[in-house]
Each structure stands twice: as C-alpha cells, then as structure tokens.
Design a protein around this motif. Sequence first.
Motif, PDB file in Angstrom:
ATOM      1  N   UNK A 307      57.158  20.161  27.754  1.00 56.21           N
ATOM      2  CA  UNK A 307      57.962  20.955  26.906  1.00 56.21           C
ATOM      3  C   UNK A 307      58.430  22.149  27.671  1.00 56.21           C
ATOM      4  N   UNK A 308      57.650  22.787  28.509  1.00 55.19           N
ATOM      5  CA  UNK A 308      57.823  23.999  29.199  1.00 55.19           C
ATOM      6  C   UNK A 308      56.780  24.975  29.452  1.00 55.19           C
ATOM      7  N   UNK A 309      57.244  26.051  30.061  1.00 50.76           N
ATOM      8  CA  UNK A 309      56.103  27.113  30.529  1.00 50.76           C
ATOM      9  C   UNK A 309      56.248  28.456  29.671  1.00 50.76           C
ATOM     10  N   UNK A 310      55.200  28.790  29.060  1.00 51.22           N
ATOM     11  CA  UNK A 310      55.251  29.681  28.104  1.00 51.22           C
ATOM     12  C   UNK A 310      55.436  31.069  28.562  1.00 51.22           C
ATOM     13  N   UNK A 311      56.161  32.005  28.217  1.00 48.53           N
ATOM     14  CA  UNK A 311      56.415  33.169  28.660  1.00 48.53           C
ATOM     15  C   UNK A 311      55.411  34.310  28.082  1.00 48.53           C
ATOM     16  N   UNK A 312      54.208  34.256  28.656  1.00 49.82           N
ATOM     17  CA  UNK A 312      53.151  35.382  28.302  1.00 49.82           C
ATOM     18  C   UNK A 312      53.588  36.800  28.401  1.00 49.82           C
ATOM     19  N   UNK A 313      54.317  37.098  29.541  1.00 48.80           N
ATOM     20  CA  UNK A 313      54.307  38.429  29.969  1.00 48.80           C
ATOM     21  C   UNK A 313      55.479  39.121  28.782  1.00 48.80           C
ATOM     22  N   UNK A 314      56.479  38.295  28.636  1.00 45.43           N
ATOM     23  CA  UNK A 314      57.731  38.704  27.701  1.00 45.43           C
ATOM     24  C   UNK A 314      56.712  38.981  26.063  1.00 45.43           C
ATOM     25  N   UNK A 315      56.096  38.128  25.666  1.00 37.85           N
ATOM     26  CA  UNK A 315      55.305  38.360  24.560  1.00 37.85           C
ATOM     27  C   UNK A 315      54.435  39.650  24.812  1.00 37.85           C
ATOM     28  N   UNK A 316      53.920  40.029  25.830  1.00 37.01           N
ATOM     29  CA  UNK A 316      52.945  41.380  25.985  1.00 37.01           C
ATOM     30  C   UNK A 316      54.088  42.335  26.025  1.00 37.01           C
ATOM     31  N   UNK A 317      55.256  42.261  26.736  1.00 35.12           N
ATOM     32  CA  UNK A 317      56.168  43.477  26.556  1.00 35.12           C
ATOM     33  C   UNK A 317      56.729  43.877  25.331  1.00 35.12           C
ATOM     34  N   UNK A 318      56.919  42.703  24.422  1.00 38.80           N
ATOM     35  CA  UNK A 318      57.312  43.029  23.068  1.00 38.80           C
ATOM     36  C   UNK A 318      56.352  43.289  22.154  1.00 38.80           C
ATOM     37  N   UNK A 319      55.120  43.121  22.543  1.00 37.09           N
ATOM     38  CA  UNK A 319      53.951  43.363  21.551  1.00 37.09           C
ATOM     39  C   UNK A 319      53.878  42.249  20.510  1.00 37.09           C
ATOM     40  N   UNK A 320      53.861  41.064  20.878  1.00 37.43           N
ATOM     41  CA  UNK A 320      53.965  40.011  19.966  1.00 37.43           C
ATOM     42  C   UNK A 320      52.440  39.427  19.933  1.00 37.43           C
ATOM     43  N   UNK A 321      51.908  39.228  18.883  1.00 41.44           N
ATOM     44  CA  UNK A 321      50.642  38.866  18.633  1.00 41.44           C
ATOM     45  C   UNK A 321      50.300  37.102  19.318  1.00 41.44           C
ATOM     46  N   UNK A 322      49.660  36.952  20.149  1.00 40.53           N
ATOM     47  CA  UNK A 322      49.441  35.676  20.650  1.00 40.53           C
ATOM     48  C   UNK A 322      47.963  35.156  20.458  1.00 40.53           C
ATOM     49  N   UNK A 323      47.838  33.716  20.163  1.00 40.63           N
ATOM     50  CA  UNK A 323      46.638  33.140  20.201  1.00 40.63           C
ATOM     51  C   UNK A 323      46.695  32.081  20.998  1.00 40.63           C
ATOM     52  N   UNK A 324      45.374  31.324  21.161  1.00 39.67           N
ATOM     53  CA  UNK A 324      45.537  30.045  21.796  1.00 39.67           C
ATOM     54  C   UNK A 324      45.350  28.676  20.963  1.00 39.67           C
ATOM     55  N   UNK A 325      46.161  27.757  21.092  1.00 35.15           N
ATOM     56  CA  UNK A 325      45.849  26.456  20.370  1.00 35.15           C
ATOM     57  C   UNK A 325      45.883  25.282  21.365  1.00 35.15           C
ATOM     58  N   UNK A 326      44.824  24.199  20.812  1.00 38.09           N
ATOM     59  CA  UNK A 326      44.802  23.221  21.780  1.00 38.09           C
ATOM     60  C   UNK A 326      46.003  22.112  21.230  1.00 38.09           C
ATOM     61  N   UNK A 327      46.340  22.232  19.997  1.00 37.45           N
ATOM     62  CA  UNK A 327      47.621  21.379  19.665  1.00 37.45           C
ATOM     63  C   UNK A 327      46.961  20.012  19.882  1.00 37.45           C
ATOM     64  N   UNK A 328      45.747  19.396  19.576  1.00 40.62           N
ATOM     65  CA  UNK A 328      45.238  18.360  19.625  1.00 40.62           C
ATOM     66  C   UNK A 328      46.156  17.523  18.534  1.00 40.62           C
ATOM     67  N   UNK A 329      46.711  16.278  18.622  1.00 41.82           N
ATOM     68  CA  UNK A 329      46.575  15.439  19.724  1.00 41.82           C
ATOM     69  C   UNK A 329      47.822  15.504  20.848  1.00 41.82           C
TER      70      UNK A 329
END
Length: 450
Positions: A307-329
């Motif tokens: 699907x693609x590569x998540x832009x974590x740095x942009x989330x940090x710069x914009x102060x977007x809350x981020x959690x982690x998900x396994x998204x099983x299955x």
Amino acid sequence: MNSVNTIFCGDILDFVDDPAIQGENAHRFFAQGALVVENGKVAKLGYEQDIFSDLRKNNQLADYQVVRYDDQLIMPGMIDTHIHLPQIEMIGAYGEQLLTWLTEYAFPTEKKFANEEYAKAISNIFLDELLKNGTTTALVFCTVHPESVNAFFTEAQKRNLRMIAGKVMMDRNCPEDLSDCVSSSYQESKVLIEKWHNVDRLQYAVTPRFAPTSSDEQLAQCKTLLDEYPDVYLHTHLSENHNECEWVKTLFPNSTDYLGVYEDAGLVRKRSVFAHGIHLSEREMTCLADNQAAISHCPTSNLFLGSGLFNLKSCEQHKVKVGMGTDVGAGTSFSLLQTASEAYKIQQLKHEKFSAFKGLYLVTLGGARALDLEGTIGNFDLGCEADFIVLDNQATPFLNFRLSHTRTLHERLFTLMMLGDDRCIKETYIMGQSVHQRDLAYASNKVEEC
C-alpha cells in the motif's frame, strides 16, 4: 477481583510523552524498580529500595504480596489501535492488493460471523492471541452482523478486558449478504451502544468500513450516532491504497479529498481513529490535528498489501496523534513488537530515524493518546489501570546472547523490538492479575499435541 495488593519488582519502563517532543525525558526507566498495584490500579512507581523503605517506615510492607521479575522488563500492556476480528483465519492470504484482497479473502470470511457461536469461538482464539502477544487493549473491527459484536464483547467482558469494538456499517459496493441499509445500520448500532458502551471496561466504536462502502446517507447516520453518544469512537479506514483513493474521488466528487468525505459528514473529531493514512495531503494532516483525530499506523499490513510508506515525520510536524495497529488479517502478526520492527524498516526506506523509544511509545502511551485514554491506560501514572506485561530477556538462547552484547538501554530495547515476538511475553497482567503465563501456555499446548 482479587483484592490482594501487590508489589511487582523488576526493571520497569514506561513513557510520559512522545520521544519526538521530549527526547530522553519522554521515558521513565527504573533499574530494579517496583510497581505497586492496589485494587487493580497503579498506586506507586519507583525504585525498589525507595518503595520498600517507605513501606517499612510506615509498617505497611506486610500488607503487600511481592512478585519478583528480577532481570526482566515490566512495561505497560500494549495497545493495538486497529485490528479485524473476523480476518484471523485468512491472515497471510497470498497475492493481492487492497481492493481485490477484500473481495477474494476478507468478505467471504466475514460472512461466517452471522453465526454467533462461530463468532464466540473465533473471539476466544483472537483474545488468546492478543494476550499471548502482550496486547491488553485493542480497537477492533467486527463484521456487519450484530452477532459478531455481541460475541466479541461477551468474551472480552469475561476476561475483564478494556476493548473497543463496533459493528461494521456498509450499504453499497459490497456483497449483498454483507450489506446493511441506512436505517438498519443506525438501529443495530444504537442497540449495541446501549447494550455495551461503558459496561465494565468495554467501549463502542461507530464503524463505517470505509468511504466507498457507505452512502452519504449512511455517513450522516454515523454522525447522528456520534452526536447522540458523544463519548463513543469513530473507527474507519483512510487513504490506504492509491486505487482506493482514486475510487473515492469518483464516488465523492464534491469532497475536497479523501479525509474531506468524512469531514463533510461531520466525522472528523476527537475519538475518531483512521487506519492507515498513508497518502495524505498537508490539508488533511492539518485537519486531523485541528480536530484531535488520530491515525493508526499499520506497517505490516501496508507492506504486505503493497500500500505504501507511512509519513510519520509529517504526522509529528503537524502534531497528529498516532498509535500502532497490527491490522490483522492484512497485517501478518498479532505482535506489536514485530509491528514496530516493520515500522522501523518503513522509516529506513523514507530515510528517517525510528528509535526503540519511539516504537515502544507508539504501542503504549501513543496508543492510549490515540484512543483518548491517557490517564486510564498506557503508562504507570498513579491511578492508571494496572494492565502490564513482563518481557523476558532470555526468551530464546540467541536473544539472550544478543542482549548480552548490548551496552545501553536503547540498544537493549532496540534489540527486543527488532528480534522480539510472542516468545518474549513472559506474562500478561490485567488489572494487576495474571491472565497469560507463557511457560504454562506452552506446556499446555505440548500436552494437547501429545
């Protein structure tokens, strides 16, 4: 509930803030620490010698049971901010990207959950796997069937777990026998909210699958539910796959962008959790931050489905809350340690740093913040619910060997994050009570195999 007050001794790690904000000050680490649990909640945290000294001084030490995990690591229970109950039997299904994967694998499996007994059986396997992997709270997709939600909450309630879940809502672009309608999705969701939300440690999430499978009218009814029950969650998917994003443009031509579809419907707000969020514009990032909504980053799924590569740095710069998900299955492991390991690799491909402190923050306090549960779970602040795990530094001979060659706390944690899996979870505690013991579970499995 067992009312015995307990002191758990070992090395202890938790987080008080995002390492991207506070750096080294974001975590607390107590070598030879002590976690005091009273009535299922955190009462004290500190160094063992200090806490024992205070209790002796006040003639209180005899009031506590002491459980020792010398040379082991005690951490808050991990928090999975996006996972699918019905997809566990087809985890690791071969060869497709998102939209075809849904029609070939996910939808046929989900049809089975009209049977509540089947849903209960799968729920128990699912919950066993979560606890085995050190996950103590999860935000869960059920299916369109109310039976799936009733089954899941029934089994989670028996285990006294803090779980959030909801009935999928989709009234178009899906198989007919998985489709609801505007009125039925609203009425069934309302009944489930009234039955389960805030009962014991359970909470409800209004769950439109994703924009393409909901009409404007159904999204409007989602808003009605959120307005009627302001402390429920909104849980859906966002901007996961390029073809999906193009499809959304054709289905909602009057919306500014993908997030704009949900924004126009009044669904972007606090306690709204959007899974993936890979292909987001500056405007969408700003909108998420301004409305205190959160993203669930799902690295194993994003890589598995291409699907693609998540832009974590942009989330940090914009102060977007981020959690982690396994998204099983679509995600390929229940382990949030393995999930954080894949997150590291994604950031490497984006030429960004991803420390062990960041990874372990995201699966604990970061997840709690994404779910608006800071102060309830996610760290060992006083009064937090005592859901925690014990990580075994000697889980395998090779891990023990590798850790013996680490020099700093970060090296140790990074090794655990990159090489760890369910074998590292020695014990899982819910409200201060042991609910999974790895060695006993493995011994039981061996007996059953014989």
